[in-house]
Scaffold this motif. Structure first.
Motif, PDB file in Angstrom:
ATOM      1  N   VAL A  93      59.272 104.952 137.918  1.00 36.03           N
ATOM      2  CA  VAL A  93      58.521 106.147 137.525  1.00 36.03           C
ATOM      3  C   VAL A  93      59.519 107.198 137.069  1.00 36.03           C
ATOM      4  CG1 VAL A  93      56.885 107.917 138.217  1.00 36.03           C
ATOM      5  CG2 VAL A  93      56.707 105.617 139.204  1.00 36.03           C
ATOM      6  N   ASN A  94      59.532 107.448 135.763  1.00 36.38           N
ATOM      7  CA  ASN A  94      60.396 108.474 135.178  1.00 36.38           C
ATOM      8  C   ASN A  94      59.706 109.822 135.311  1.00 36.38           C
ATOM      9  OD1 ASN A  94      62.811 107.194 134.153  1.00 36.38           O
ATOM     10  ND2 ASN A  94      61.502 106.141 132.670  1.00 36.38           N
ATOM     11  N   ASN A  95      59.988 110.503 136.413  1.00 43.11           N
ATOM     12  CA  ASN A  95      59.296 111.743 136.730  1.00 43.11           C
ATOM     13  C   ASN A  95      60.174 112.985 136.557  1.00 43.11           C
ATOM     14  OD1 ASN A  95      57.233 113.485 138.247  1.00 43.11           O
ATOM     15  ND2 ASN A  95      59.021 113.593 139.603  1.00 43.11           N
ATOM     16  N   ALA A  96      61.489 112.829 136.650  1.00 47.63           N
ATOM     17  CA  ALA A  96      62.395 113.983 136.643  1.00 47.63           C
ATOM     18  C   ALA A  96      62.265 114.779 135.340  1.00 47.63           C
ATOM     19  CB  ALA A  96      63.831 113.521 136.832  1.00 47.63           C
ATOM     20  N   ALA A  97      62.237 116.096 135.479  1.00 50.38           N
ATOM     21  CA  ALA A  97      62.163 116.965 134.305  1.00 50.38           C
ATOM     22  C   ALA A  97      62.558 118.384 134.690  1.00 50.38           C
ATOM     23  CB  ALA A  97      60.754 116.964 133.715  1.00 50.38           C
ATOM     24  N   ILE A  98      63.031 119.117 133.701  1.00 49.74           N
ATOM     25  CA  ILE A  98      63.319 120.536 133.876  1.00 49.74           C
ATOM     26  C   ILE A  98      62.521 121.310 132.831  1.00 49.74           C
ATOM     27  CG2 ILE A  98      65.613 120.175 134.854  1.00 49.74           C
ATOM     28  CD1 ILE A  98      66.801 120.746 132.097  1.00 49.74           C
ATOM     29  N   LEU A  99      62.299 122.622 133.091  1.00 49.39           N
ATOM     30  CA  LEU A  99      61.543 123.457 132.153  1.00 49.39           C
ATOM     31  C   LEU A  99      62.436 124.147 131.130  1.00 49.39           C
ATOM     32  CD1 LEU A  99      58.785 125.178 134.325  1.00 49.39           C
ATOM     33  CD2 LEU A  99      58.461 123.548 132.457  1.00 49.39           C
ATOM     34  N   GLY A 100      63.516 124.727 131.592  1.00 50.55           N
ATOM     35  CA  GLY A 100      64.389 125.446 130.674  1.00 50.55           C
ATOM     36  C   GLY A 100      63.845 126.812 130.296  1.00 50.55           C
ATOM     37  N   GLU A 101      64.587 127.495 129.455  1.00 49.59           N
ATOM     38  CA  GLU A 101      64.209 128.844 129.009  1.00 49.59           C
ATOM     39  C   GLU A 101      63.208 128.777 127.859  1.00 49.59           C
ATOM     40  OE1 GLU A 101      65.208 131.658 130.474  1.00 49.59           O
ATOM     41  OE2 GLU A 101      66.345 130.477 131.941  1.00 49.59           O
ATOM     42  N   LYS A 102      62.470 129.872 127.678  1.00 49.77           N
ATOM     43  CA  LYS A 102      61.491 129.979 126.603  1.00 49.77           C
ATOM     44  C   LYS A 102      62.070 130.839 125.467  1.00 49.77           C
ATOM     45  CE  LYS A 102      57.408 131.214 128.169  1.00 49.77           C
ATOM     46  NZ  LYS A 102      56.417 130.239 127.685  1.00 49.77           N
ATOM     47  N   TYR A 103      61.943 130.342 124.238  1.00 48.88           N
ATOM     48  CA  TYR A 103      62.413 131.078 123.063  1.00 48.88           C
ATOM     49  C   TYR A 103      61.447 130.829 121.906  1.00 48.88           C
ATOM     50  CZ  TYR A 103      66.988 130.930 125.462  1.00 48.88           C
ATOM     51  OH  TYR A 103      68.013 131.043 126.370  1.00 48.88           O
ATOM     52  N   PRO A 104      61.354 131.748 120.958  1.00 49.63           N
ATOM     53  CA  PRO A 104      60.646 131.445 119.719  1.00 49.63           C
ATOM     54  C   PRO A 104      61.303 130.231 119.047  1.00 49.63           C
ATOM     55  CG  PRO A 104      61.133 133.786 119.871  1.00 49.63           C
ATOM     56  CD  PRO A 104      61.882 133.122 120.975  1.00 49.63           C
ATOM     57  N   SER A 105      60.523 129.408 118.419  1.00 48.37           N
ATOM     58  CA  SER A 105      61.066 128.172 117.841  1.00 48.37           C
ATOM     59  C   SER A 105      62.185 128.427 116.842  1.00 48.37           C
ATOM     60  CB  SER A 105      59.944 127.373 117.178  1.00 48.37           C
ATOM     61  OG  SER A 105      59.022 126.912 118.137  1.00 48.37           O
ATOM     62  N   VAL A 106      62.065 129.509 116.058  1.00 53.43           N
ATOM     63  CA  VAL A 106      63.079 129.780 115.041  1.00 53.43           C
ATOM     64  C   VAL A 106      64.392 130.257 115.648  1.00 53.43           C
ATOM     65  CG1 VAL A 106      61.426 130.236 113.199  1.00 53.43           C
ATOM     66  CG2 VAL A 106      62.176 132.118 114.693  1.00 53.43           C
ATOM     67  N   ASP A 107      64.372 130.604 116.932  1.00 49.98           N
ATOM     68  CA  ASP A 107      65.582 131.096 117.596  1.00 49.98           C
ATOM     69  C   ASP A 107      66.026 130.202 118.758  1.00 49.98           C
ATOM     70  OD1 ASP A 107      65.850 133.468 116.039  1.00 49.98           O
ATOM     71  OD2 ASP A 107      64.212 134.378 117.196  1.00 49.98           O
ATOM     72  N   PHE A 108      65.411 129.042 118.880  1.00 49.73           N
ATOM     73  CA  PHE A 108      65.710 128.205 120.054  1.00 49.73           C
ATOM     74  C   PHE A 108      67.167 127.722 119.993  1.00 49.73           C
ATOM     75  CE2 PHE A 108      64.699 125.763 123.683  1.00 49.73           C
ATOM     76  CZ  PHE A 108      63.406 126.095 124.071  1.00 49.73           C
ATOM     77  N   PRO A 109      67.983 128.049 121.007  1.00 49.69           N
ATOM     78  CA  PRO A 109      69.413 127.700 120.964  1.00 49.69           C
ATOM     79  C   PRO A 109      69.654 126.196 121.063  1.00 49.69           C
ATOM     80  CG  PRO A 109      68.961 129.405 122.613  1.00 49.69           C
ATOM     81  CD  PRO A 109      67.647 128.835 122.206  1.00 49.69           C
ATOM     82  N   ARG A 110      70.674 125.740 120.357  1.00 47.31           N
ATOM     83  CA  ARG A 110      71.016 124.322 120.358  1.00 47.31           C
ATOM     84  C   ARG A 110      71.334 123.819 121.766  1.00 47.31           C
ATOM     85  NH1 ARG A 110      73.746 120.254 117.309  1.00 47.31           N
ATOM     86  NH2 ARG A 110      73.943 118.484 118.744  1.00 47.31           N
ATOM     87  N   ASP A 111      72.085 124.587 122.545  1.00 48.14           N
ATOM     88  CA  ASP A 111      72.472 124.118 123.865  1.00 48.14           C
ATOM     89  C   ASP A 111      71.269 123.974 124.793  1.00 48.14           C
ATOM     90  OD1 ASP A 111      72.067 126.846 124.036  1.00 48.14           O
ATOM     91  OD2 ASP A 111      73.745 127.221 125.399  1.00 48.14           O
ATOM     92  N   SER A 112      70.276 124.841 124.629  1.00 46.54           N
ATOM     93  CA  SER A 112      69.062 124.730 125.443  1.00 46.54           C
ATOM     94  C   SER A 112      68.244 123.500 125.054  1.00 46.54           C
ATOM     95  CB  SER A 112      68.204 125.988 125.286  1.00 46.54           C
ATOM     96  OG  SER A 112      68.877 127.115 125.812  1.00 46.54           O
ATOM     97  N   ILE A 113      68.195 123.207 123.763  1.00 44.57           N
ATOM     98  CA  ILE A 113      67.503 121.994 123.305  1.00 44.57           C
ATOM     99  C   ILE A 113      68.206 120.760 123.859  1.00 44.57           C
ATOM    100  CG2 ILE A 113      66.889 120.610 121.294  1.00 44.57           C
ATOM    101  CD1 ILE A 113      66.630 123.233 119.720  1.00 44.57           C
TER     102      ILE A 113
END
Length: 262
Positions: A93-113
């Motif tokens: 069961v692949n359940n592990a996940a994180i949410l991360g920070e929220k950003y507008p799509s046009v400004d979403f940082p590469r490192d966060s992606i």
């Protein structure tokens, strides 16, 4: 649940996981922890993986038969080494996940992606590769369940990386189902709505998420953790022996609702 048997003219199927072996990622808390406890209570040998040792320690203290694995899924090579040491398994069961920070799509940082994709998508692929190969080599008719999200089906504002990771996970489900099917290994997704797990309650937007999801859910409430466990057990069990490559939204009807309450 334990010992319940369904009989037909040609077969007997059971929700009894006695003698089965299942790996659950993200097992320290939330859905993963509840699932680990449920499987353990049916006699299943549970391998519980988490990056947080303290949550695993508390799980094992309560359920000593659970086998803990401390690993960070964002570390591909280290995770792979630890999983390759395991015996062949009946389920993953692949359940592990994180949410991360929220950003507008046009400004979403590469490192966060990158951070989101490494854990939520690549981590699941890594686990499925290792466990799937062992199933094939051992001729085990296994089941892999990926815990995706309704966010993989419909877009949620300022959540580009999370949405993309979950949509990608649903395609991972289809791809592995296609290629593992000839070995009688099934692969499916469960796509929960908002569940008030510690991951949600610990963020500042938690209450706002709750109100928004209730407003858009025909059943008018937030899902309970245990309401995710049942569908996962079904997909791990013989009751779903001809179910593979499918998404299973568990959302109280939310995705059927196009109306927005004013």
């Amino acid at each position: 649940m334990t010992g319940y048997v369904f009989k037909t003219a040609s077969t007997v199927m059971s929700f009894d996981f006695n003698s089965k072996k299942v790996l659950i990622t993200g097992a320290g808390r939330g859905i993963g922890r509840a699932l680990a406890i449920a499987l353990n209570e049916t006699g299943c040998k549970v391998y519980a993986l988490s990056r947080t040792k303290s949550t695993l320690d508390s799980l094992v203290a309560e359920h000593p038969k659970v086998v803990p694995i401390v690993a960070d899924l964002s570390n591909w090579d280290d995770t792979r080494r630890k999983l390759e040491d395991l015996e062949p398994l009946d389920g993953l069961v692949n359940n592990a996940a994180i949410l991360g920070e929220k950003y507008p799509s046009v400004d979403f940082p590469r490192d966060s992606i990158d951070k989101l994709l490494n854990t939520n998508l690549l981590g699941a692929i890594n686990c499925a590769q290792v466990v799937g190969k062992k199933m094939i080599d051992s001729k085990i008719k296994g089941s892999i369940v990926n815990i995706s999200s309704v966010a993989g089906i419909g877009a949620f504002d300022t959540n580009l990386a999370y949405n993309v990771a979950k949509a990608g996970l649903d395609m991972v489900t289809k791809q592995f189902a296609l290629e593992l099917g000839p070995y009688q290994i099934r692969v499916n997704s469960v796509n929960p709505t908002l569940v008030m797990t510690p991951m949600i309650t610990n963020i500042k937007e938690g209450v706002l998420y709750e109100k928004a999801f209730i407003a858009r859910t025909p059943m008018g409430r937030i899902a309970k953790v245990e309401e995710m466990v049942g569908p996962i057990l079904y997909l791990l069990s013989d009751f779903s022996s001809m179910v593979s490559g499918q998404m299973h939204p568990v959302d109280g009807g939310m995705l059927s609702n196009i109306a927005v309450k004013i």
